[in-house]
Scaffold this motif. Structure first.
Motif, short mmCIF file in Angstrom:
data_model
loop_
_atom_site.label_atom_id
_atom_site.label_comp_id
_atom_site.label_asym_id
_atom_site.label_seq_id
_atom_site.Cartn_x
_atom_site.Cartn_y
_atom_site.Cartn_z
N ASP A 26 20.41 -25.44 -57.95
CA ASP A 26 21.82 -25.48 -58.67
C ASP A 26 22.77 -24.56 -57.77
O ASP A 26 24.01 -24.55 -58.20
N GLY A 27 22.37 -24.47 -56.62
CA GLY A 27 23.39 -24.08 -55.33
C GLY A 27 23.08 -24.33 -54.13
O GLY A 27 21.95 -25.29 -53.70
N ALA A 28 23.69 -23.90 -53.05
CA ALA A 28 23.25 -23.93 -51.75
C ALA A 28 21.91 -23.31 -51.40
O ALA A 28 21.37 -22.57 -52.27
N HIS A 29 21.89 -23.18 -50.08
CA HIS A 29 20.50 -22.51 -49.40
C HIS A 29 18.99 -22.93 -50.07
O HIS A 29 18.49 -22.03 -50.62
N ALA A 30 19.21 -24.24 -50.25
CA ALA A 30 17.84 -24.79 -50.93
C ALA A 30 16.61 -24.23 -50.19
O ALA A 30 15.51 -24.21 -50.90
N GLU A 31 16.68 -23.94 -48.80
CA GLU A 31 15.49 -23.31 -48.12
C GLU A 31 15.04 -22.10 -48.63
O GLU A 31 13.92 -21.82 -48.33
N PHE A 32 15.89 -21.30 -49.40
CA PHE A 32 15.31 -20.11 -49.91
C PHE A 32 14.20 -20.34 -51.06
O PHE A 32 13.30 -19.43 -51.41
N ALA A 33 14.42 -21.56 -51.52
CA ALA A 33 13.22 -21.85 -52.44
C ALA A 33 11.69 -21.92 -51.88
O ALA A 33 10.78 -21.42 -52.52
N ALA A 34 11.87 -21.68 -50.23
CA ALA A 34 10.36 -21.61 -49.73
C ALA A 34 9.70 -20.27 -50.24
O ALA A 34 8.53 -19.93 -49.54
N GLU B 153 41.98 -7.91 -43.24
CA GLU B 153 41.86 -9.61 -43.66
C GLU B 153 40.88 -10.10 -42.59
O GLU B 153 39.97 -11.11 -43.00
N ALA B 154 40.93 -9.80 -41.16
CA ALA B 154 40.05 -10.45 -40.44
C ALA B 154 38.37 -10.02 -40.68
O ALA B 154 37.56 -10.82 -40.75
N LEU B 155 38.31 -8.67 -41.03
CA LEU B 155 36.88 -8.40 -41.48
C LEU B 155 36.60 -8.81 -42.63
O LEU B 155 35.39 -9.27 -42.78
N ALA B 156 37.33 -9.18 -43.56
CA ALA B 156 37.07 -9.69 -44.74
C ALA B 156 36.68 -11.27 -44.63
O ALA B 156 35.57 -11.74 -45.17
N ALA B 157 37.22 -11.84 -43.82
CA ALA B 157 36.86 -13.25 -43.60
C ALA B 157 35.61 -13.28 -42.67
O ALA B 157 34.67 -14.15 -43.20
N ASP B 158 35.41 -12.49 -41.90
CA ASP B 158 34.15 -12.41 -41.20
C ASP B 158 32.99 -12.06 -42.04
O ASP B 158 31.84 -12.49 -42.01
N ILE B 159 33.06 -11.10 -43.09
CA ILE B 159 31.97 -10.81 -43.95
C ILE B 159 31.77 -11.78 -44.93
O ILE B 159 30.57 -12.10 -45.18
N ALA B 160 32.98 -12.39 -45.37
CA ALA B 160 32.54 -13.60 -46.52
C ALA B 160 31.72 -14.84 -45.62
O ALA B 160 30.93 -15.23 -46.21
N ARG B 161 32.24 -15.07 -44.34
CA ARG B 161 31.50 -16.15 -43.67
C ARG B 161 30.02 -15.83 -43.36
O ARG B 161 29.11 -16.41 -43.62
N HIS B 162 29.67 -14.59 -42.99
CA HIS B 162 28.26 -14.24 -42.81
C HIS B 162 27.51 -14.04 -43.90
O HIS B 162 26.38 -14.27 -44.08
N ALA B 163 28.28 -13.44 -45.06
CA ALA B 163 27.78 -13.62 -46.42
C ALA B 163 27.11 -15.00 -46.81
O ALA B 163 25.78 -15.13 -47.49
N ALA C 140 24.29 -16.14 -44.60
CA ALA C 140 23.01 -15.48 -44.59
C ALA C 140 22.21 -15.66 -46.08
O ALA C 140 21.21 -14.88 -46.09
N ASN C 141 22.98 -16.29 -47.07
CA ASN C 141 22.52 -16.01 -48.60
C ASN C 141 22.53 -14.65 -48.85
O ASN C 141 21.47 -14.39 -49.61
N ASP C 142 23.53 -13.96 -48.43
CA ASP C 142 23.37 -12.47 -48.89
C ASP C 142 24.61 -12.30 -49.64
O ASP C 142 25.78 -11.78 -49.19
N PRO C 143 24.72 -12.76 -50.81
CA PRO C 143 26.13 -12.93 -51.48
C PRO C 143 26.94 -11.81 -51.69
O PRO C 143 26.58 -10.68 -51.92
N ARG D 39 22.05 -7.76 -44.69
CA ARG D 39 21.76 -8.92 -43.85
C ARG D 39 23.16 -9.49 -43.20
O ARG D 39 23.16 -9.80 -42.23
N ALA D 40 24.05 -9.65 -44.26
CA ALA D 40 25.28 -10.31 -43.82
C ALA D 40 26.09 -9.37 -42.74
O ALA D 40 26.55 -9.78 -41.66
N LEU D 41 25.98 -8.10 -42.98
CA LEU D 41 26.64 -7.14 -42.05
C LEU D 41 26.14 -7.21 -40.76
O LEU D 41 26.54 -7.00 -39.75
N TYR D 42 24.62 -7.13 -40.40
CA TYR D 42 23.92 -7.10 -39.58
C TYR D 42 24.17 -8.38 -38.67
O TYR D 42 24.53 -8.18 -37.61
#
Length: 462
Positions: free
Chosen positions: A72-80, A357-367, A370-373, A450-453
């Motif tokens: 019911d969302g993205a990251h279907a591969e996590f079903a593995a 603001e730049a850090l917030a955008a980068d964190i959101a993008r990597h989260a 990485a499927n690290d909400p 995982r997102a921060l890394y």
């Protein structure tokens, strides 16, 4: 978790694992032996996300595994991650997975077990043949960090007090060429950590301020601060027993900070890493701090204690003030800070706060990648008035009596102790998975790291 991945490109003898959906299931079954299709139909397998089914050939041997990817969302591969529920054996990812790296990650994350206190817990485990040795090692760095965080959160408080948390932190740094300084008990007062001392004074286990460094001083300075409350009774504002059941996880901020630190060190990122952890037990005793007490914090602000069960922000205040004195390039704090964050966003989606603001955008993008909400909430300054005190510079809890904006006001409290650092982010995590699903077994959890890394690797890797 790293041990369930085997670097092997031949994979000829391994059982193939196919990702399927309701739309692709029929085509996949038609390419397998008839016995496999018959078995799948008999089991009413439909490709539901996170479902796994071993299917036989005509001789009754397992010839393939089907993993349902309908989610019911993205990251279907996590079903593995459902592959980890199967018996022992070697498997390989076959067709149907768009992102095999993410599928392998989900499997390995699902393979985690905390068996330290179980007798005769050994049992066959599936292994996944995955990529090259270099690829497996890169993924292993992340898995090792997640495992460290989960293990620390899952360890009961009788075996993980302030001293044990300090030793774990010291060992991580010293064994990797870093350095560690630990201030204990009454020495905290002389060293300028009155809030850490106050919160830990009621316990027979002395509080500590752990301050560790690693890396070249010429590199960009990254400071991580983690809440290390090894157990939280609530203090004199005691919690009911039902609210204490998971309080061994109240050091989840420290656990996750250490997990992230281990990733940074293992990857040899070119940064000057500093980790600060106030390690305390919020207990009830003759020396316990009281509602109405007032303490002068490290940065000089006086704090009135409105509730002793809001202790995490107190110990973080002194730690953040210490970190801020150095003005690092990036300051991150992590804490299991408020129930209000869970009310707002639930256990799986931690909020984070930053003015950058730049850090917030980068964190959101990597989260997201990485499927690290994670979800950004505002440092809404008008709510700072909720922390006003009649007798001190600030109160440690919302004084309106209505309990509004609990996570935001906690973040605003912390912001009063970060005065100089240009880029700061606060993460109000839960550090626990209450209901198991692929990639996330029930129990202690690594959140945000995982997102921060991934963000730090993008920004600082040579």
């Amino acid at each position: 978790m790293r041990d369930v991945l085997v670097a092997d490109n031949s994979a000829s003898s391994a059982i193939p694992v196919f990702g399927v959906t309701a739309a692709t299931l029929e085509d996949r079954l038609s390419a397998l032996p008839p016995a496999a299709a018959n078995w799948a139909n008999a089991q009413d397998f439909k490709g539901k996300g996170g479902s796994a089914l071993s299917v036989p050939d005509a001789e009754g041997n397992i010839c393939a595994v089907l993993i349902g990817l309908d989610t019911d969302g993205a990251h279907a591969e996590f079903a593995a991650g459902a592959l980890a529920s199967l018996g022992g054996g070697d498997y390989r990812l076959a067709d149907g997975f768009e992102d095999r790296d993410k599928a392998a990650l989900a499997f390995a994350l699902s393979s985690y077990r905390f068996d330290a206190y179980r007798t005769n817990s050994a049992r066959p485990r599936p292994r996944l043949l995955y990529g090259t040795a270099e690829e497996a090692d890169a993924l292993g760095i992340v898995l090792d960090g997640v495992k460290l965080a989960r293990d620390l959160v899952n360890t009961p408080a009788n075996d993980l007090g302030p001293a044990e948390l300090a030793e774990t932190t010291r060992a991580l740094f010293v064994e990797n060429g870093g350095e560690a300084a630990i201030t204990v008990g009454d020495d905290l007062l002389a060293a300028g950590f009155p809030l850490v001392h106050a919160v830990g004074a009621g316990s027979a286990r002395a509080p500590r301020l752990i301050d560790c460094r690693w890396g070249d001083a010429a590199h960009p300075a990254i400071t991580l601060v983690g809440k290390g409350v090894v157990f939280d009774t609530g203090g004199l504002d005691i919690k009911p027993s039902s609210s204490m059941l998971l309080m061994k996880k109240d050091m989840g901020g420290a656990a996750n900070v250490l997990g992230l630190a281990s990733m940074i060190i293992a990857a040899q990122l070119p940064v000057r890493l500093r980790v600060i952890i106030p390690a305390v037990e919020n207990a009830i005793g003759g020396d316990a701090f009281r509602p109405g007490d007032i303490f002068r914090s490290r940065n000089g602000l006086t704090v009135e204690i409105g509730n002793t069960d809001a202790e995490g922000r107190l110990v973080l205040a002194d730690a953040l003030a210490l970190a801020d004195e150095e003005r690092p390039d990036l300051l991150v704090d992590m804490a299991t800070l408020t129930g209000a964050a869970r009310v707002a966003l639930g256990p799986d989606l931690p909020p984070f706060y930053t003015h950058d603001e730049a850090l917030a955008a980068d964190i959101a993008r990597h989260a997201e990648a990485a499927n690290d909400p994670l979800w950004r909430l505002p440092l809404w300054k008008p709510y700072a008035r909720y922390l006003d005190s009649r007798t001190a510079d600030i109160n440690n809890v919302n004084q309106t009596g209505a309990g509004f904006a609990g996570s935001i006001t906690a973040a605003l409290f912390l912001s009063r102790f970060v005065e100089n650092t240009p880029s700061w982010a606060h993460f109000d995590i839960f550090a626990w998975t209450p209901a198991e699903r692929p990639g996330r077994p029930t129990g202690g959890e690594a959140q945000a790291i995982r997102a921060l890394y991934a963000y730090l690797c993008e920004k600082y890797r040579r």
